[in-house]
Enzyme design. Structure first.
Site, short mmCIF file in Angstrom:
data_model
loop_
_atom_site.label_atom_id
_atom_site.label_comp_id
_atom_site.label_asym_id
_atom_site.label_seq_id
_atom_site.Cartn_x
_atom_site.Cartn_y
_atom_site.Cartn_z
N TYR A 175 -8.55 -11.83 -7.76
CA TYR A 175 -7.62 -11.77 -8.88
C TYR A 175 -7.53 -13.09 -9.64
CZ TYR A 175 -6.07 -7.63 -6.31
OH TYR A 175 -6.03 -6.43 -5.65
N HIS A 197 -3.99 3.20 -4.86
CA HIS A 197 -4.28 1.77 -4.72
C HIS A 197 -4.23 1.04 -6.06
CE1 HIS A 197 -5.17 -0.78 -1.35
NE2 HIS A 197 -6.06 -1.46 -2.02
N HIS A 214 -3.20 -10.37 2.97
CA HIS A 214 -4.64 -10.55 3.18
C HIS A 214 -4.88 -11.60 4.26
CE1 HIS A 214 -5.81 -9.06 -1.13
NE2 HIS A 214 -5.63 -8.08 -0.27
N ARG A 271 -1.22 -1.24 -6.24
CA ARG A 271 -1.35 -2.54 -5.56
C ARG A 271 -2.16 -3.51 -6.44
NH1 ARG A 271 -1.12 -4.82 -0.28
NH2 ARG A 271 -3.01 -5.86 0.46
N ARG A 312 0.86 -1.18 0.00
CA ARG A 312 0.00 0.00 0.00
C ARG A 312 0.90 1.23 0.00
NH1 ARG A 312 -1.89 -3.73 3.62
NH2 ARG A 312 -3.99 -4.55 3.22
N LYS A 355 -1.80 -2.70 7.53
CA LYS A 355 -3.22 -2.57 7.87
C LYS A 355 -3.66 -3.65 8.85
CE LYS A 355 -7.72 -2.03 5.61
NZ LYS A 355 -8.43 -2.04 4.31
#
Length: 343
Positions: free
Chosen positions: A320, A285, A311, A288, A198, A221
Protein backbone atom coordinates in the site's frame (compact mmCIF):
# COMPACT_ATOMS: atom_id res chain seq x y z
CA UNK A 1 30.99 -60.52 -7.66
CA UNK A 2 29.77 -57.54 -5.64
CA UNK A 3 28.40 -55.62 -8.65
CA UNK A 4 26.33 -57.20 -11.39
CA UNK A 5 23.95 -56.13 -14.11
CA UNK A 6 20.25 -56.67 -13.36
CA UNK A 7 17.07 -55.84 -15.23
CA UNK A 8 16.73 -52.43 -13.55
CA UNK A 9 20.41 -51.37 -13.70
CA UNK A 10 23.52 -52.31 -11.72
CA UNK A 11 23.16 -53.98 -8.33
CA UNK A 12 25.67 -53.69 -5.48
CA UNK A 13 25.57 -56.74 -3.18
CA UNK A 14 28.12 -56.51 -0.36
CA UNK A 15 28.79 -57.28 3.29
CA UNK A 16 30.72 -54.18 4.39
CA UNK A 17 31.47 -55.66 7.81
CA UNK A 18 32.79 -58.98 6.51
CA UNK A 19 31.16 -62.42 6.57
CA UNK A 20 29.60 -61.78 9.95
CA UNK A 21 28.27 -58.38 8.90
CA UNK A 22 24.92 -57.45 7.43
CA UNK A 23 24.48 -57.87 3.67
CA UNK A 24 23.52 -54.70 1.80
CA UNK A 25 21.93 -54.48 -1.63
CA UNK A 26 21.27 -51.39 -3.70
CA UNK A 27 20.59 -50.85 -7.42
CA UNK A 28 21.79 -47.92 -9.53
CA UNK A 29 21.09 -46.82 -13.13
CA UNK A 30 24.78 -46.96 -14.13
CA UNK A 31 27.79 -49.07 -13.22
CA UNK A 32 29.79 -45.95 -12.37
CA UNK A 33 27.25 -44.96 -9.70
CA UNK A 34 27.28 -48.51 -8.31
CA UNK A 35 31.07 -48.51 -8.06
CA UNK A 36 31.07 -45.09 -6.40
CA UNK A 37 28.53 -46.19 -3.79
CA UNK A 38 30.47 -49.40 -3.07
CA UNK A 39 33.66 -47.39 -2.47
CA UNK A 40 31.72 -44.97 -0.24
CA UNK A 41 30.38 -47.83 1.91
CA UNK A 42 33.79 -49.50 2.20
CA UNK A 43 35.37 -46.18 3.27
CA UNK A 44 32.67 -45.65 5.90
CA UNK A 45 33.34 -49.11 7.38
CA UNK A 46 37.08 -48.45 7.45
CA UNK A 47 36.52 -45.19 9.36
CA UNK A 48 33.88 -46.61 11.74
CA UNK A 49 33.68 -50.42 11.84
CA UNK A 50 30.33 -50.40 13.68
CA UNK A 51 28.78 -48.17 11.01
CA UNK A 52 26.02 -49.64 8.84
CA UNK A 53 23.95 -48.11 6.03
CA UNK A 54 20.69 -46.47 7.16
CA UNK A 55 17.60 -48.63 7.03
CA UNK A 56 14.90 -48.00 4.47
CA UNK A 57 12.06 -45.81 5.69
CA UNK A 58 8.95 -47.81 4.82
CA UNK A 59 6.55 -45.02 5.76
CA UNK A 60 4.41 -43.51 3.02
CA UNK A 61 4.20 -39.77 2.46
CA UNK A 62 0.69 -39.84 3.90
CA UNK A 63 2.08 -41.46 7.07
CA UNK A 64 4.32 -38.43 7.59
CA UNK A 65 1.33 -36.14 7.08
CA UNK A 66 -0.61 -38.08 9.73
CA UNK A 67 2.31 -37.82 12.16
CA UNK A 68 2.52 -34.07 11.49
CA UNK A 69 -1.20 -33.69 12.16
CA UNK A 70 -1.11 -35.76 15.34
CA UNK A 71 1.84 -33.88 16.86
CA UNK A 72 1.35 -30.38 15.47
CA UNK A 73 -1.40 -29.77 12.91
CA UNK A 74 -4.26 -30.72 15.20
CA UNK A 75 -3.47 -27.67 17.31
CA UNK A 76 -3.75 -25.24 14.40
CA UNK A 77 -6.96 -23.32 13.73
CA UNK A 78 -7.17 -24.61 10.14
CA UNK A 79 -5.29 -27.83 10.90
CA UNK A 80 -8.05 -30.26 9.94
CA UNK A 81 -8.58 -28.60 6.56
CA UNK A 82 -4.83 -28.49 5.88
CA UNK A 83 -4.56 -32.17 6.84
CA UNK A 84 -7.30 -33.05 4.37
CA UNK A 85 -5.62 -31.08 1.59
CA UNK A 86 -2.23 -32.67 2.30
CA UNK A 87 -3.68 -36.18 2.14
CA UNK A 88 -5.33 -35.33 -1.20
CA UNK A 89 -1.93 -34.16 -2.48
CA UNK A 90 -0.30 -37.41 -1.36
CA UNK A 91 -2.96 -39.47 -3.15
CA UNK A 92 -2.57 -37.42 -6.34
CA UNK A 93 1.20 -38.09 -6.31
CA UNK A 94 0.67 -41.83 -5.82
CA UNK A 95 1.55 -41.68 -2.12
CA UNK A 96 5.25 -42.51 -2.60
CA UNK A 97 7.48 -44.04 0.04
CA UNK A 98 8.71 -41.16 2.16
CA UNK A 99 12.44 -41.77 1.70
CA UNK A 100 12.00 -41.94 -2.07
CA UNK A 101 9.98 -38.73 -2.34
CA UNK A 102 11.88 -36.03 -4.25
CA UNK A 103 11.47 -32.43 -5.33
CA UNK A 104 11.20 -33.69 -8.93
CA UNK A 105 8.08 -35.66 -8.01
CA UNK A 106 6.42 -32.60 -6.54
CA UNK A 107 7.52 -30.46 -9.50
CA UNK A 108 5.87 -32.96 -11.88
CA UNK A 109 2.73 -32.98 -9.73
CA UNK A 110 2.38 -29.19 -9.66
CA UNK A 111 3.06 -28.93 -13.41
CA UNK A 112 0.16 -31.32 -14.01
CA UNK A 113 -2.07 -29.36 -11.63
CA UNK A 114 -1.30 -26.15 -13.51
CA UNK A 115 -2.36 -27.89 -16.76
CA UNK A 116 -5.61 -28.88 -15.01
CA UNK A 117 -6.35 -25.23 -14.27
CA UNK A 118 -5.00 -24.53 -10.78
CA UNK A 119 -3.32 -21.16 -10.34
CA UNK A 120 0.39 -20.78 -9.53
CA UNK A 121 -0.71 -19.06 -6.32
CA UNK A 122 -2.61 -22.16 -5.20
CA UNK A 123 0.34 -24.39 -6.08
CA UNK A 124 2.67 -22.18 -4.05
CA UNK A 125 0.32 -22.65 -1.13
CA UNK A 126 0.41 -26.45 -1.48
CA UNK A 127 4.19 -26.30 -1.81
CA UNK A 128 4.39 -24.29 1.41
CA UNK A 129 2.09 -26.73 3.24
CA UNK A 130 4.16 -29.80 2.39
CA UNK A 131 7.50 -28.07 2.98
CA UNK A 132 6.24 -27.00 6.41
CA UNK A 133 5.31 -30.62 7.22
CA UNK A 134 8.91 -31.76 6.69
CA UNK A 135 10.30 -28.77 8.60
CA UNK A 136 8.11 -29.52 11.60
CA UNK A 137 8.89 -33.27 11.52
CA UNK A 138 12.61 -32.45 11.46
CA UNK A 139 12.11 -30.19 14.48
CA UNK A 140 10.19 -32.95 16.27
CA UNK A 141 12.87 -35.52 15.33
CA UNK A 142 10.42 -37.63 13.29
CA UNK A 143 12.40 -37.05 10.06
CA UNK A 144 16.17 -37.53 10.03
CA UNK A 145 16.98 -36.41 6.48
CA UNK A 146 16.94 -33.02 4.78
CA UNK A 147 13.67 -31.45 3.68
CA UNK A 148 13.23 -32.76 0.09
CA UNK A 149 11.48 -29.52 -0.92
CA UNK A 150 14.07 -27.21 0.65
CA UNK A 151 15.68 -26.17 -2.65
CA UNK A 152 12.56 -26.19 -4.84
CA UNK A 153 11.57 -22.64 -5.70
CA UNK A 154 7.99 -21.45 -5.59
CA UNK A 155 6.42 -19.93 -8.68
CA UNK A 156 7.09 -16.22 -9.06
CA UNK A 157 3.74 -14.44 -8.93
CA UNK A 158 3.19 -11.22 -10.83
CA UNK A 159 1.87 -8.65 -8.38
CA UNK A 160 -1.56 -7.29 -9.18
CA UNK A 161 -2.62 -3.77 -8.44
CA UNK A 162 -4.69 -3.71 -5.27
CA UNK A 163 -8.15 -2.37 -5.93
CA UNK A 164 -10.08 -0.25 -3.45
CA UNK A 165 -13.32 1.69 -3.38
CA UNK A 166 -13.47 5.46 -3.78
CA UNK A 167 -15.63 7.48 -1.38
CA UNK A 168 -18.57 7.63 -3.78
CA UNK A 169 -18.41 3.86 -4.30
CA UNK A 170 -18.32 3.25 -0.54
CA UNK A 171 -21.45 5.39 -0.12
CA UNK A 172 -23.23 3.54 -2.95
CA UNK A 173 -22.34 0.13 -1.50
CA UNK A 174 -23.41 1.02 2.05
CA UNK A 175 -26.68 2.43 0.71
CA UNK A 176 -27.49 -0.93 -0.92
CA UNK A 177 -26.47 -2.86 2.19
CA UNK A 178 -28.74 -0.71 4.37
CA UNK A 179 -31.66 -1.77 2.14
CA UNK A 180 -30.92 -5.48 2.61
CA UNK A 181 -33.31 -7.70 4.58
CA UNK A 182 -30.36 -9.02 6.56
CA UNK A 183 -30.07 -6.64 9.54
CA UNK A 184 -26.37 -7.37 10.12
CA UNK A 185 -24.69 -6.87 6.75
CA UNK A 186 -24.37 -3.06 6.70
CA UNK A 187 -22.87 -2.76 10.19
CA UNK A 188 -20.41 -5.63 9.56
CA UNK A 189 -19.24 -3.80 6.44
CA UNK A 190 -18.80 -0.60 8.46
CA UNK A 191 -16.67 -2.46 11.01
CA UNK A 192 -14.44 -3.76 8.20
CA UNK A 193 -14.14 -0.29 6.64
CA UNK A 194 -13.41 1.30 10.02
CA UNK A 195 -10.82 -1.20 11.27
CA UNK A 196 -9.42 -3.13 8.31
CA UNK A 197 -10.84 -6.36 9.74
CA UNK A 198 -11.39 -9.40 7.58
CA UNK A 199 -15.05 -10.24 7.06
CA UNK A 200 -14.85 -13.36 9.22
CA UNK A 201 -13.23 -11.43 12.08
CA UNK A 202 -15.95 -8.78 12.03
CA UNK A 203 -18.81 -11.23 11.59
CA UNK A 204 -17.64 -13.28 14.61
CA UNK A 205 -17.42 -10.29 16.97
CA UNK A 206 -18.73 -10.72 20.49
CA UNK A 207 -20.00 -7.80 22.52
CA UNK A 208 -17.18 -8.24 25.06
CA UNK A 209 -14.65 -7.47 22.32
CA UNK A 210 -15.95 -3.92 21.77
CA UNK A 211 -15.39 -1.71 24.78
CA UNK A 212 -13.57 1.45 25.89
CA UNK A 213 -13.23 2.71 22.33
CA UNK A 214 -11.35 -0.38 21.08
CA UNK A 215 -12.27 -3.59 19.25
CA UNK A 216 -10.13 -6.55 20.27
CA UNK A 217 -9.90 -9.02 17.39
CA UNK A 218 -9.06 -12.48 18.71
CA UNK A 219 -10.11 -15.00 16.05
CA UNK A 220 -7.48 -13.83 13.58
CA UNK A 221 -5.66 -15.45 10.67
CA UNK A 222 -2.32 -15.16 12.46
CA UNK A 223 -3.88 -16.40 15.75
CA UNK A 224 -2.56 -13.23 17.42
CA UNK A 225 -4.99 -10.81 19.06
CA UNK A 226 -4.89 -7.14 18.04
CA UNK A 227 -6.73 -4.07 19.25
CA UNK A 228 -8.01 -1.37 16.89
CA UNK A 229 -9.45 1.95 18.15
CA UNK A 230 -12.95 2.87 16.97
CA UNK A 231 -15.14 5.95 17.23
CA UNK A 232 -17.73 6.44 19.97
CA UNK A 233 -20.44 6.36 17.29
CA UNK A 234 -19.36 2.93 16.02
CA UNK A 235 -19.10 1.52 19.54
CA UNK A 236 -22.60 2.85 20.35
CA UNK A 237 -23.94 1.36 17.10
CA UNK A 238 -22.50 -2.06 18.00
CA UNK A 239 -24.07 -2.00 21.47
CA UNK A 240 -27.42 -0.88 20.08
CA UNK A 241 -27.32 -3.60 17.41
CA UNK A 242 -26.47 -6.24 20.00
CA UNK A 243 -29.49 -5.30 22.10
CA UNK A 244 -31.78 -5.53 19.08
CA UNK A 245 -30.31 -8.51 17.20
CA UNK A 246 -27.40 -10.05 19.13
CA UNK A 247 -27.23 -13.48 20.72
CA UNK A 248 -30.86 -14.54 20.59
CA UNK A 249 -31.15 -13.55 16.90
CA UNK A 250 -28.25 -15.76 15.80
CA UNK A 251 -30.49 -18.77 15.17
CA UNK A 252 -28.02 -21.67 14.88
CA UNK A 253 -25.32 -19.80 16.78
CA UNK A 254 -25.03 -20.92 20.40
CA UNK A 255 -22.86 -18.00 21.58
CA UNK A 256 -25.17 -15.49 23.29
CA UNK A 257 -22.46 -12.82 23.13
CA UNK A 258 -22.27 -12.80 19.32
CA UNK A 259 -23.22 -9.39 17.89
CA UNK A 260 -23.94 -10.60 14.36
CA UNK A 261 -25.28 -13.61 12.50
CA UNK A 262 -24.05 -14.73 9.08
CA UNK A 263 -24.33 -12.06 6.39
CA UNK A 264 -21.86 -13.08 3.66
CA UNK A 265 -24.55 -13.86 1.08
CA UNK A 266 -26.30 -10.58 1.83
CA UNK A 267 -23.06 -8.70 1.16
CA UNK A 268 -22.60 -10.47 -2.15
CA UNK A 269 -26.16 -9.59 -3.17
CA UNK A 270 -25.75 -5.97 -2.07
CA UNK A 271 -22.51 -5.66 -4.02
CA UNK A 272 -24.24 -7.00 -7.10
CA UNK A 273 -27.06 -4.44 -6.75
CA UNK A 274 -24.53 -1.63 -6.39
CA UNK A 275 -23.09 -2.63 -9.80
CA UNK A 276 -19.52 -2.15 -8.59
CA UNK A 277 -17.00 -4.12 -10.64
CA UNK A 278 -14.30 -5.88 -8.63
CA UNK A 279 -11.24 -7.84 -9.78
CA UNK A 280 -11.62 -11.62 -9.92
CA UNK A 281 -11.21 -13.27 -6.53
CA UNK A 282 -12.20 -10.24 -4.48
CA UNK A 283 -15.47 -9.91 -2.61
CA UNK A 284 -15.56 -8.97 1.07
CA UNK A 285 -11.77 -8.49 1.04
CA UNK A 286 -12.28 -5.28 -0.95
CA UNK A 287 -13.34 -3.68 2.35
CA UNK A 288 -9.98 -4.48 3.97
CA UNK A 289 -8.09 -3.15 0.93
CA UNK A 290 -10.25 -0.03 0.97
CA UNK A 291 -9.50 0.67 4.63
CA UNK A 292 -5.74 0.20 4.13
CA UNK A 293 -5.63 2.28 0.94
CA UNK A 294 -7.51 5.25 2.42
CA UNK A 295 -5.43 5.01 5.60
CA UNK A 296 -2.22 5.53 3.58
CA UNK A 297 -3.74 8.09 1.18
CA UNK A 298 -4.76 10.19 4.18
CA UNK A 299 -1.20 10.20 5.51
CA UNK A 300 -1.22 7.16 7.80
CA UNK A 301 2.03 5.52 8.91
CA UNK A 302 2.94 2.24 7.22
CA UNK A 303 4.16 0.68 10.50
CA UNK A 304 0.92 1.62 12.23
CA UNK A 305 -1.02 0.06 9.35
CA UNK A 306 0.95 -3.17 9.75
CA UNK A 307 -0.18 -3.41 13.39
CA UNK A 308 -3.79 -2.57 12.56
CA UNK A 309 -3.99 -5.17 9.78
CA UNK A 310 -2.12 -7.78 11.85
CA UNK A 311 0.44 -8.52 9.12
CA UNK A 312 3.35 -10.60 10.39
CA UNK A 313 5.61 -9.26 7.64
CA UNK A 314 6.03 -5.58 6.76
CA UNK A 315 6.49 -6.66 3.14
CA UNK A 316 2.77 -7.47 2.99
CA UNK A 317 1.85 -4.01 4.21
CA UNK A 318 4.28 -2.30 1.82
CA UNK A 319 1.91 -3.13 -1.03
CA UNK A 320 0.00 0.00 0.00
CA UNK A 321 3.05 2.28 0.31
CA UNK A 322 2.76 3.65 -3.23
CA UNK A 323 -0.51 5.33 -2.25
CA UNK A 324 1.23 7.59 0.25
CA UNK A 325 1.18 11.28 -0.74
CA UNK A 326 4.93 11.39 0.00
CA UNK A 327 5.85 8.19 -1.86
CA UNK A 328 8.83 8.81 -4.15
CA UNK A 329 8.14 12.54 -4.28
CA UNK A 330 11.86 13.12 -4.92
CA UNK A 331 11.33 12.02 -8.52
CA UNK A 332 9.82 15.42 -9.27
CA UNK A 333 13.05 17.23 -8.43
CA UNK A 334 15.73 14.63 -9.07
CA UNK A 335 14.88 13.46 -12.61
CA UNK A 336 17.17 14.68 -15.43
CA UNK A 337 14.44 16.65 -17.25
CA UNK A 338 13.73 18.72 -14.14
CA UNK A 339 17.46 19.36 -13.66
CA UNK A 340 17.71 20.71 -17.23
CA UNK A 341 14.61 22.89 -16.75
CA UNK A 342 13.11 21.38 -19.91
CA UNK A 343 9.80 20.18 -18.52
Amino acid sequence: MTIKAVRTGWQVNIQPGGRSGKRVKKTFPTKAEALAWERHIQAKVQETPEWSPPKKDQRKLSDLVDIWYRHHGSGLRAGADTHRRLLAMCAAMGDPRSDLFTADQFAEYRAQRIVEGLTPNNMNREHAYLRAVFNELIRLNHWKKDNPLKKLRAFKIQERELSYLAKAQIARLLDELEKAQNPHVALIAKVCLSTGARWGEAEALRITQARSGVIQFVQTKSSKARGVPITKDLEAALKKHYKAHGGHDNNAESDDERIFATAYSAFRDGLKRSELKLPAGQLTHILRHTFASHFIINGGNILALQKVLGHQSLAMTMRYAHLSPEHLQETRQLNPISALNLG
